[in-house]
Write a protein that holds these residues in place. Structure first.
Motif, short mmCIF file in Angstrom:
data_model
loop_
_atom_site.label_atom_id
_atom_site.label_comp_id
_atom_site.label_asym_id
_atom_site.label_seq_id
_atom_site.Cartn_x
_atom_site.Cartn_y
_atom_site.Cartn_z
N ARG A 68 46.74 12.03 106.90
CA ARG A 68 47.01 11.65 105.52
C ARG A 68 45.77 11.02 104.91
NH1 ARG A 68 50.61 6.16 105.13
NH2 ARG A 68 49.27 4.79 106.35
N THR A 69 45.67 11.12 103.59
CA THR A 69 44.52 10.57 102.87
C THR A 69 45.02 9.66 101.76
OG1 THR A 69 44.39 12.44 101.32
CG2 THR A 69 43.14 12.62 103.38
N SER A 70 44.15 8.80 101.30
CA SER A 70 44.53 7.74 100.36
C SER A 70 44.23 8.11 98.91
CB SER A 70 43.79 6.44 100.71
OG SER A 70 42.39 6.65 100.63
N VAL A 71 44.85 7.39 98.02
CA VAL A 71 44.52 7.39 96.59
C VAL A 71 44.33 5.94 96.20
CG1 VAL A 71 45.25 7.99 94.26
CG2 VAL A 71 45.93 9.44 96.19
N THR A 72 43.09 5.55 95.92
CA THR A 72 42.76 4.15 95.67
C THR A 72 42.11 4.00 94.30
OG1 THR A 72 42.28 3.92 98.04
CG2 THR A 72 41.64 2.09 96.61
N VAL A 73 42.58 3.02 93.54
CA VAL A 73 41.99 2.72 92.24
C VAL A 73 41.03 1.55 92.39
CG1 VAL A 73 42.45 1.98 89.87
CG2 VAL A 73 44.03 3.56 91.02
N PHE A 74 39.83 1.70 91.88
CA PHE A 74 38.83 0.63 91.90
C PHE A 74 38.63 0.16 90.46
CE2 PHE A 74 38.19 2.82 95.83
CZ PHE A 74 37.87 1.82 96.73
N GLU A 75 38.71 -1.15 90.26
CA GLU A 75 38.64 -1.72 88.93
C GLU A 75 37.71 -2.91 88.90
OE1 GLU A 75 42.68 -2.83 88.20
OE2 GLU A 75 42.63 -4.50 89.62
N GLN A 76 37.38 -3.36 87.70
CA GLN A 76 36.55 -4.54 87.52
C GLN A 76 37.43 -5.73 87.17
OE1 GLN A 76 32.86 -3.17 85.05
NE2 GLN A 76 34.64 -1.95 84.44
N PRO A 77 37.03 -6.92 87.56
CA PRO A 77 37.85 -8.10 87.25
C PRO A 77 38.16 -8.26 85.77
CG PRO A 77 36.14 -8.65 88.84
CD PRO A 77 35.86 -7.25 88.38
N TRP A 127 38.09 3.66 88.58
CA TRP A 127 37.81 4.85 89.37
C TRP A 127 39.01 5.15 90.27
CZ3 TRP A 127 33.41 7.62 88.53
CH2 TRP A 127 32.38 6.99 87.83
N VAL A 128 39.49 6.38 90.22
CA VAL A 128 40.57 6.83 91.10
C VAL A 128 39.91 7.67 92.19
CG1 VAL A 128 42.74 8.08 91.26
CG2 VAL A 128 42.16 6.85 89.15
N VAL A 129 39.81 7.11 93.39
CA VAL A 129 39.05 7.73 94.46
C VAL A 129 40.01 8.43 95.43
CG1 VAL A 129 37.45 7.32 96.37
CG2 VAL A 129 37.20 6.05 94.22
N VAL A 174 30.68 6.54 98.56
CA VAL A 174 31.11 6.29 97.18
C VAL A 174 31.73 4.90 97.06
CG1 VAL A 174 32.80 6.95 95.42
CG2 VAL A 174 31.47 8.72 96.60
N VAL A 175 32.60 4.56 97.99
CA VAL A 175 33.27 3.25 97.95
C VAL A 175 32.25 2.12 98.11
CG1 VAL A 175 34.92 1.75 99.13
CG2 VAL A 175 35.48 4.15 98.71
N ARG A 176 31.29 2.29 98.98
CA ARG A 176 30.30 1.23 99.17
C ARG A 176 29.46 1.02 97.92
NH1 ARG A 176 29.96 3.62 104.43
NH2 ARG A 176 28.05 4.77 103.97
N VAL A 177 29.11 2.10 97.23
CA VAL A 177 28.35 1.96 95.98
C VAL A 177 29.21 1.29 94.91
CG1 VAL A 177 27.33 3.25 94.07
CG2 VAL A 177 26.74 3.83 96.42
N LEU A 178 30.46 1.68 94.79
CA LEU A 178 31.34 1.08 93.78
C LEU A 178 31.53 -0.41 94.02
CD1 LEU A 178 34.18 3.76 93.38
CD2 LEU A 178 32.38 3.21 91.74
N GLU A 183 27.49 -2.32 94.93
CA GLU A 183 26.43 -2.19 93.93
C GLU A 183 26.94 -2.37 92.50
OE1 GLU A 183 23.74 1.42 92.06
OE2 GLU A 183 24.09 1.42 94.23
N LEU A 184 28.09 -1.79 92.19
CA LEU A 184 28.56 -1.74 90.81
C LEU A 184 29.64 -2.77 90.49
CD1 LEU A 184 28.63 2.13 90.29
CD2 LEU A 184 26.78 0.52 89.85
N GLY A 185 30.12 -3.51 91.48
CA GLY A 185 31.01 -4.64 91.21
C GLY A 185 32.48 -4.32 91.07
N TYR A 186 32.94 -3.17 91.56
CA TYR A 186 34.36 -2.84 91.50
C TYR A 186 35.07 -3.37 92.74
CZ TYR A 186 33.17 0.37 87.70
OH TYR A 186 32.72 0.91 86.52
N ARG A 187 36.37 -3.47 92.64
CA ARG A 187 37.19 -3.86 93.79
C ARG A 187 38.47 -3.03 93.80
NH1 ARG A 187 39.00 -9.90 91.67
NH2 ARG A 187 40.46 -9.21 90.03
N ALA A 188 39.01 -2.86 94.99
CA ALA A 188 40.21 -2.05 95.13
C ALA A 188 41.41 -2.77 94.52
CB ALA A 188 40.49 -1.77 96.60
N ALA A 189 42.14 -2.04 93.67
CA ALA A 189 43.34 -2.60 93.06
C ALA A 189 44.49 -2.55 94.06
CB ALA A 189 43.70 -1.82 91.80
N PRO A 190 45.48 -3.42 93.93
CA PRO A 190 46.65 -3.35 94.79
C PRO A 190 47.39 -2.03 94.59
CG PRO A 190 46.58 -5.43 93.58
CD PRO A 190 45.55 -4.54 92.97
#
Length: 247
Positions: free
Chosen positions: A12-21, A27-29, A206-210, A213-220
């Motif tokens: 199985r694979t994930s669907v993760t949203v990365f957002e800024q505070p 980003w939907v990864v 991609v996740v490491r750069v987000l 480097e770019l200041g995003y974090r994984a949303a719940p």
């Protein structure tokens, strides 16, 4: 962070949203595997419908590699191989901008999203080789030896025949990250979602750069999609309604 998981029941694979505070661009990864059950790709397509743009891999057409592996698994009676199809997400029906950073590395697209001739050559060459490997292994879960857990810390080397630059990255990864940085720079304050749909091996970078480097974090609320399962009856995998998942 776990991005893809192999277990005794399948893959199985994930669907993760990365957002800024402070809000803005999200980003939907979605890491993908290039063969799976039809509803796996249908569910990915459904999630993309709410995005304002999609960054996707190579071209809008079926995967020759996925076709070859799925066919070889059925030929050799792999228990995970029943009902598997090659990756085929119809991006053209989403009616949003679709960006293929590494399009020039793929075969030229043909009308009606059919597999190009060079793709069929790839299928003809790869299918018997993989089928022999599966048959020689004597296992009916050969896929378990070829894919596994992927975390955001997992490091993959460049793909075969990829052009590696001074930074150690393959050309396809450089192109992908370049597009992500460009979109971030231009739309960082916009209330919008941009999806990244690439093979799982590209996604840790991609996740490491987000995040670093770019200041995003994984949303719940990370979601999971079953791409390959060993034992679930086929009727359990068939969605009945458009929009069946509560995205």
């Amino acid at each position: 962070m776990l991005l893809a998981e192999m277990s005794v029941t399948g893959y199985r694979t994930s669907v993760t949203v990365f957002e800024q505070p402070g809000g803005g661009l999200r980003w939907v990864v979605i890491p993908t595997i290039h063969m799976g059950h039809p509803d796996y790709y249908w569910a990915i397509w459904q999630r993309l419908r709410s995005c304002q743009a999609v960054v996707a891999e190579q071209y809008d057409g079926p995967s020759s590699t996925g076709y070859a592996y799925a066919t070889a698994m059925r030929i050799t009676g792999q228990r995970a191989g029943r009902d598997l199809v090659h990756q085929d997400i119809d991006y053209s029906t989403l009616d949003v901008p679709i960006i293929f950073p590494d399009a020039h590395t793929a075969p030229a697209p043909v009308a009606e999203r059919r597999m190009p001739a060079v793709g069929w050559v790839d299928v003809a060459v790869v299918t018997p080789i993989v089928a022999i490997q599966m048959a020689v292994s004597g296992r009916d879960d050969w896929i378990a030896d070829r894919v596994g857990d992927i975390h955001d810390t997992t490091v993959f080397g460049p793909a075969p025949f990829d052009v590696t630059g001074p930074d150690g990255l393959g050309e396809r990864d450089r192109l992908l990250l370049g597009v992500i940085r460009e979109i971030h720079g231009e739309f960082v304050a916009e209330d919008m979602e941009v999806a990244v749909v690439f093979g799982g091996m590209h996604i840790p970078l991609v996740v490491r750069v987000l995040t670093r480097e770019l200041g995003y974090r994984a949303a719940p609320g990370q979601r999971w999609l079953t791409a390959i399962d060993y034992d679930e009856p086929p009727y359990m995998r068939k969605p009945t309604l458009d929009g069946w998942m509560d995205w």
